[in-house]
Motif scaffolding. Structure first.
Motif, PDB file in Angstrom:
ATOM      1  N   CYS A   1       1.274   1.927   0.089  1.00 58.55           N
ATOM      2  CA  CYS A   1       1.618   2.312  -1.146  1.00 58.55           C
ATOM      3  C   CYS A   1       1.547   3.876  -0.678  1.00 58.55           C
ATOM      4  O   CYS A   1       2.572   4.937  -1.199  1.00 58.55           O
TER       5      CYS A   1
ATOM      6  N   TYR B   1       5.242   6.611  -8.179  1.00 59.28           N
ATOM      7  CA  TYR B   1       5.355   5.073  -7.392  1.00 59.28           C
ATOM      8  C   TYR B   1       6.170   4.149  -8.022  1.00 59.28           C
ATOM      9  O   TYR B   1       5.522   3.528  -8.883  1.00 59.28           O
TER      10      TYR B   1
ATOM     11  N   ASN C   1       4.978  -2.434  -7.697  1.00 61.14           N
ATOM     12  CA  ASN C   1       4.402  -1.408  -8.254  1.00 61.14           C
ATOM     13  C   ASN C   1       4.614  -1.062  -8.706  1.00 61.14           C
ATOM     14  O   ASN C   1       6.142  -0.523  -8.619  1.00 61.14           O
TER      15      ASN C   1
ATOM     16  N   THR D   1      -3.978   1.997  -3.594  1.00 62.43           N
ATOM     17  CA  THR D   1      -3.345   2.857  -3.315  1.00 62.43           C
ATOM     18  C   THR D   1      -5.230   3.808  -2.997  1.00 62.43           C
ATOM     19  O   THR D   1      -5.363   4.591  -2.462  1.00 62.43           O
TER      20      THR D   1
END
Ligand code: ATP
Ligand code: FE2
Length: 328
Positions: free
Chosen positions: A109, A129, A134, A318
């Motif tokens: 990520c 993102y 995700n 992350t």
């Protein structure tokens, strides 16, 4: 300084080679496409085992780089599917031992973020993102990337893929929905699920399937899903900008290939007088170049891992990873 990066967190096996000024010298990728339905982790890993040797050769040849020119071998340590991650990690360990180069672990990520950040030239943006697994709004603070908001159920890409397959289409659903949406005319009512800084998609999946069973066309559904889901993402990104007082937005992840999402987020940022940026599509989807680039940043900041401690981390979040390259 030149670094080679190995990506294998899910459907894509990829090898990238990147220089110190973030130039992608070589990139070779191959995506596993299931015959029907979603990704089967074991089958995807078998696919990666078959393609990795030639991907390494192709990346080196296109970069015109010799293994002895490489400074380090970076690999995606997580998050992702265990069998797929282990395949890429095995390739990376082998190259590290064979070529006597340090091994550098990279969070997948963070890699999506870092490649978007360097290409944008924007130093401290809010990051949207949006990928298969995700969906997160992120900003950097106190030594790591902080997740300000995220999906409460599935990632937006997985939602799009699942929806498209249930409407009779094939994986990957995101690009197919983008094409179908261009033919859509009617905006159908769908659940708009924003909960503070978080979003949810499972209600929209069920509602879309019900509307389809009642005769709604795939084109109208695709259009309505894009407008509704991307509005949700734009809203939480805007709130992150305002609260964190950031002055730019960067998009990353496979769904950031989407033109409607780019346009909507871009218009929102512009209304505040802020720039926005999304990388070229080959660097939005999973790719080895983003792993190589983040590995290069990490290696320069002193991050490395012995082979014996390099087990994969399928659930590595992350905000668990330190970013020493950003600490001044
Ligand atoms: P992550 O592990 O970061 O969640 P991932 O394994 O899902 O990543 P990515 O390549 O980052 O892989 O993203 C793939 C997703 O992007 C798929 O769900 C695909 O449908 C979606 N996608 C790709 N192109 C588009 C597009 N043009 N519009 C919408 N979605 C897209
Ligand atoms: Fe990804």
């Amino acid at each position: 300084m030149v670094v080679l990066g190995i990506e294998s967190t899910a459907h894509t096996a990829s090898v990238g080679i990147v220089s110190e000024n973030a130039e992608v010298l070589g990139l070779a990728s191959d995506m596993y496409k299931p015959a029907s339905g979603g990704i089967h982790p074991r089958e995807a890993a078998n696919h990666h085992v078959e393609v990795f040797p030639s991907l390494v050769e192709r990346a080196l040849a296109s970069a015109k780089v010799n293994p002895r020119d490489l400074e380090a071998i970076a690999f995606a340590q997580g998050p992702g599917l265990g069998p797929c991650l282990r395949t890429g990690a095995t390739v990376a360990r082998t190259l590290s031992l064979l070529w006597h180069r340090p091994l550098v672990p990279v969070n997948h990520c963070v890699a999506h973020i870092e490649i978007a950040r360097v290409l944008s030239g924007l130093d401290d943006p809010v990051l949207l993102y949006a990928s298969g697994g995700n969906t997160q709004v992120i900003a950097h603070g106190s030594g790591r990337y902080r997740v300000l908001g995220e999906t409460l159920d599935v990632g937006i890409g997985n939602f799009l893929d699942k929806l498209w397959i249930s409407l009779g289409g094939q994986f990957p659903g995101g690009p197919a929905i983008e094409r179908a949406a261009l033919e859509g005319i009617d905006l159908l009512p769908l659940p708009y699920s924003v909960h503070g800084m978080d979003v949810a998609f499972s209600g929209m999946l069920t509602a879309s399937q019900v509307l389809h069973a009642r005769g709604a066309s795939r084109e109208n559904l695709a259009y309505s899903v894009e407008v509704t889901a991307y509005s949700m993402l734009t809203e939480i990104t805007e709130r992150a900008l305002a609260h964190r007082k950031k002055e730019a937005v960067v998009l990353g992840g496979g769904v950031a290939c989407n033109e409607r999402l780019r346009t909507m987020v871009g218009a929102m940022a512009e209304s505040w007088g802020h720039p926005s940026f999304a990388p070229p599509k080959a660097l939005c989807v999973d790719n080895g170049a983003m792993i190589a680039w983040t590995g290069l940043l990490a290696w320069r900041a002193g991050v490395t891992i012995p082979v014996s401690a390099s087990e994969v981390q399928p659930r590595q979040r992350t905000d668990l990873v330190l970013t020493p390259w950003r600490n001044g």
